[in-house]
Design an enzyme around this catalytic site. Structure first.
Site, short mmCIF file in Angstrom:
data_model
loop_
_atom_site.label_atom_id
_atom_site.label_comp_id
_atom_site.label_asym_id
_atom_site.label_seq_id
_atom_site.Cartn_x
_atom_site.Cartn_y
_atom_site.Cartn_z
N HIS A 71 0.84 -1.20 0.00
CA HIS A 71 0.00 0.00 0.00
C HIS A 71 0.88 1.25 0.00
O HIS A 71 0.70 2.15 -0.82
CB HIS A 71 -0.92 -0.01 1.23
CG HIS A 71 -1.71 1.25 1.44
ND1 HIS A 71 -3.06 1.34 1.21
CD2 HIS A 71 -1.33 2.50 1.86
CE1 HIS A 71 -3.48 2.57 1.47
NE2 HIS A 71 -2.44 3.29 1.87
N GLU A 72 1.81 1.30 0.92
CA GLU A 72 2.63 2.51 1.07
C GLU A 72 3.53 2.73 -0.15
O GLU A 72 3.66 3.86 -0.63
CB GLU A 72 3.46 2.44 2.36
CG GLU A 72 2.61 2.51 3.62
CD GLU A 72 1.79 3.80 3.74
OE1 GLU A 72 2.14 4.81 3.10
OE2 GLU A 72 0.80 3.79 4.47
N HIS A 92 1.78 4.37 -2.95
CA HIS A 92 1.69 5.84 -2.90
C HIS A 92 2.83 6.45 -3.71
O HIS A 92 2.67 7.51 -4.32
CB HIS A 92 1.72 6.35 -1.47
CG HIS A 92 0.40 6.26 -0.76
ND1 HIS A 92 -0.76 6.77 -1.30
CD2 HIS A 92 0.06 5.71 0.43
CE1 HIS A 92 -1.76 6.54 -0.45
NE2 HIS A 92 -1.29 5.89 0.60
N TYR A 151 -4.39 14.66 -2.84
CA TYR A 151 -4.73 13.93 -1.62
C TYR A 151 -5.87 14.64 -0.89
O TYR A 151 -5.73 15.13 0.22
CB TYR A 151 -3.49 13.80 -0.73
CG TYR A 151 -3.53 12.59 0.16
CD1 TYR A 151 -3.50 11.30 -0.38
CD2 TYR A 151 -3.59 12.71 1.53
CE1 TYR A 151 -3.54 10.19 0.42
CE2 TYR A 151 -3.63 11.60 2.36
CZ TYR A 151 -3.61 10.34 1.80
OH TYR A 151 -3.64 9.22 2.61
N GLU A 163 -5.92 6.66 -2.12
CA GLU A 163 -5.94 5.62 -1.09
C GLU A 163 -6.42 4.28 -1.65
O GLU A 163 -5.88 3.22 -1.33
CB GLU A 163 -6.86 6.05 0.05
CG GLU A 163 -6.18 6.90 1.09
CD GLU A 163 -4.99 6.17 1.70
OE1 GLU A 163 -5.14 5.01 2.08
OE2 GLU A 163 -3.91 6.77 1.77
N ASP A 182 -9.66 14.01 7.84
CA ASP A 182 -9.00 13.03 6.98
C ASP A 182 -8.95 13.49 5.52
O ASP A 182 -9.21 12.72 4.59
CB ASP A 182 -9.74 11.68 7.12
CG ASP A 182 -9.09 10.54 6.37
OD1 ASP A 182 -7.86 10.56 6.22
OD2 ASP A 182 -9.82 9.63 5.93
N HIS A 231 -9.45 8.18 3.62
CA HIS A 231 -9.38 6.78 4.07
C HIS A 231 -10.78 6.22 4.34
O HIS A 231 -10.93 5.08 4.77
CB HIS A 231 -8.57 6.65 5.36
CG HIS A 231 -7.12 6.96 5.22
ND1 HIS A 231 -6.62 8.23 5.37
CD2 HIS A 231 -6.06 6.18 4.94
CE1 HIS A 231 -5.31 8.21 5.21
NE2 HIS A 231 -4.94 6.98 4.94
ZN LIG Z 1 -2.42 5.32 2.24
#
Ligand SMILES: [Zn+2]
Length: 388
Positions: free
Chosen positions: A166-167, A170, A181, A190, A264, A269
Site C-alpha cells: 500500500h505505502e 503511494h 490527496y 488511497e 481526513d 481513508h
Molecule cells: Zn495510504
C-alpha cells in the site's frame, strides 16, 4: 495552495487516533496523542527533505533495497543495517521490511513490467523502529517508515505485506497520476494503494480472488482489539468495531453512504471504501487471479488515464475504457467493470459506453523544485489542510 505531487501517507488514518484519544485507558489516550504529535512532526520534517532524493540512487532494472534502524529515534533514515543481497538479521522488523519491499518490487515487475515505484529503478529505502511504540507507518515521498506499534492497539507495522505494498504504491501514484490527496481524488489515491497492496499479498500467496481475504492490515490489530484489520475491501465498514479502542470502521460501501467530512483530507481513508468495493466486485465477477485481469485494468487506468483531480466517475470511465482496450469492447471483463461500479452507485458515462467520447489522457506532472512542498515555519502551526 500550490499543487503538490507528494505526500506523507500514513496507513492508520486520523479518525482512529481521534477515537483513541477519548479512551478511558490513560495509556491508550497518551499513545494516541503521541502518534498524532509524531505524525505532525514527520509531516513538517518531510517538507525539508525534497521529493526526489531516492532518484539520485536510481539504477535501472536492478532491485535495490536498504533498511535502516531508527533505534527509537526520528531522524531519518537512521543506521544502515541491511542492504541488497545482505544476510537476514536477527531483527524480524528489518527482515520483514526488506522481504516485503522485495515482494512489492517483484510484483510490479512481473505483473506490470514496472521497474520500482518510479519505473526507473528507484532504490527502496525503509526505516524501522521509528520513534517509541509508534502506532503508524508511512511513505514520506522518498522512503518507507515503520513504527513498532504500542502492542496494545497495534502490533509492529512491518508485519503486513499489504501495508508495505500500500505505502509503496503511494510512490507509484506520486510518479504517475499524482492524484490530489483530497476528497474523491484523495480517496482514489488511497483506493489504488489498497488495491495494489492487496494484490501484492494475493500474488505472493498465489491466491485467487475467491481465496483472498480482501482485508488491509490483517494481523495489525493487537490481541484483544475487536476487529480483523484496518479496512475490508470486500465489506467496507466491517473491519473493526470496538468502542473501547478504535471505534467503528466508518467506511461506506456505496455512494448513497458517501461521507462528507472535513476530517481526513475530506475522508480519503473513509470514502475509499466505495471504489474498493467496486474493485472487489469486478475481480470477483471476472474470477481467477485478481492481478491478471482486474489488476491490469486498474493499473492501466490509474497510471495512464487519470489526471490529478480525477473523481470516482472518472475512475469508472477510465477502468471501463482500459478493460475494453485490454480485453475487448463489450467482452465479459468490460461488462464486469461497468457492473462493479454500478453496484456501488457509480455509472460509467453513456458516451464512454457508446465509444463516442475520448478520455482525456493526463498531462505528465510538472517537474517541481525540490523545495516545492516547503511550508514556512510561521504558518506551519496554523490550522491548514493536513497532508495525509
Ligand atoms: Zn495510504
Amino acid at each position: 495552495m500550490k499543487h503538490e505531487h507528494h505526500h506523507v501517507c500514513f496507513i492508520v488514518p486520523p479518525h482512529i487516533f481521534k477515537h483513541l484519544t477519548t479512551s478511558s485507558n490513560a495509556a491508550v489516550r497518551e499513545a494516541a496523542h503521541h502518534a498524532l504529535e509524531v505524525s505532525a512532526a514527520a509531516r513538517g520534517k518531510r517538507t525539508a527533505i525534497g521529493p526526489f532524493v531516492g532518484l539520485l540512487a536510481a539504477s535501472p532494472g536492478v532491485k535495490q533495497r536498504t533498511v535502516y534502524d531508527e533505534k527509537g529515534g526520528t531522524k531519518l533514515p537512521g543506521k544502515l543495517v541491511r542492504k541488497e543481497g545482505g544476510k537476514a538479521t536477527s531483527d524480524v522488523s528489518v527482515n520483514e521490511a526488506y522481504d516485503y519491499a522485495g515482494d512489492t518490487y517483484d510484483f510490479y515487475e512481473a505483473v506490470f513490467a514496472r521497474n520500482s515505484v518510479d519505473n526507473k529503478g528507484m532504490r527502496l529505502d525503509s526505516s524501522v523502529h521509528y520513534n517509541h511504540k509508534f502506532n503508524n507507518a508511512f511513505w514520506d515521498g522518498t522512503q518507507m517508515v515503520y513504527g513498532d506499534g504500542d502492542g496494545q492497539i497495534f502490533t509492529r507495522f512491518t508485519a503486513c505485506i499489504d501495508v508495505i505494498g500500500h505505502e509503496l504504491t503511494h510512490g507509484v501514484t506520486q510518479f504517475t497520476s499524482a492524484l490530489d490527496y483530497q476528497a474523491q481524488s484523495g480517496a482514489l489515491n488511497e483506493h489504488f494503494s489498497d488495491v495494489m497492496g492487496s494484490l501484492v499479498k494475493q500474488w505472493t500467496l498465489k491466491q485467487s480472488a475467491a481465496q483472498a481475504d480482501w482485508l488491509i492490515g490483517k494481523g495489525l490489530l493487537a490481541p484483544g482489539v475487536k476487529g480483523v484489520a484496518l479496512r475490508s475491501m470486500k465489506a467496507p465498514g466491517t473491519a473493526y468495531n470496538d468502542p473501547k479502542t478504535l471505534g467503528r470502521d466508518p467506511q461506506p460501501a456505496d455512494m448513497s453512504h458517501y461521507v462528507n467530512t472535513n476530517q481526513d483530507n475530506g475522508g480519503v481513508h473513509i470514502n475509499s471504501g466505495i471504489p474498493n468495493k467496486a474493485f472487489y466486485n469486478v475481480a470477483s465477477a471476472i474470477g481467477g487471479n485478481a492481478w491478471e485481469k482486474a489488476g491490469k485494468i486498474w493499473y492501466t487506468a490509474f497510471t495512464n488515464k487519470l489526471g490529478h483531480t480525477a473523481q470516482f466517475a472518472d475512475a469508472a470511465n477510465a477502468t471501463y475504457e482500459a478493460a475494453g482496450e485490454l480485453f475487448g469492447v463489450g467482452k465479459a471483463e468490460q461488462i464486469a467493470v461497468g457492473e462493479g461500479w454500478k453496484n456501488v452507485g457509480i455509472n460509467v458515462s453513456k458516451q464512454i459506453i457508446s465509444g463516442s467520447a475520448m478520455i482525456t489522457v493526463k498531462a505528465p506532472p510538472a517537474s517541481q523544485p525540490p523545495d516545492s512542498a516547503y511550508v514556512p515555519p510561521t504558518i506551519k502551526s496554523q490550522p491548514r489542510k493536513s497532508k495525509g
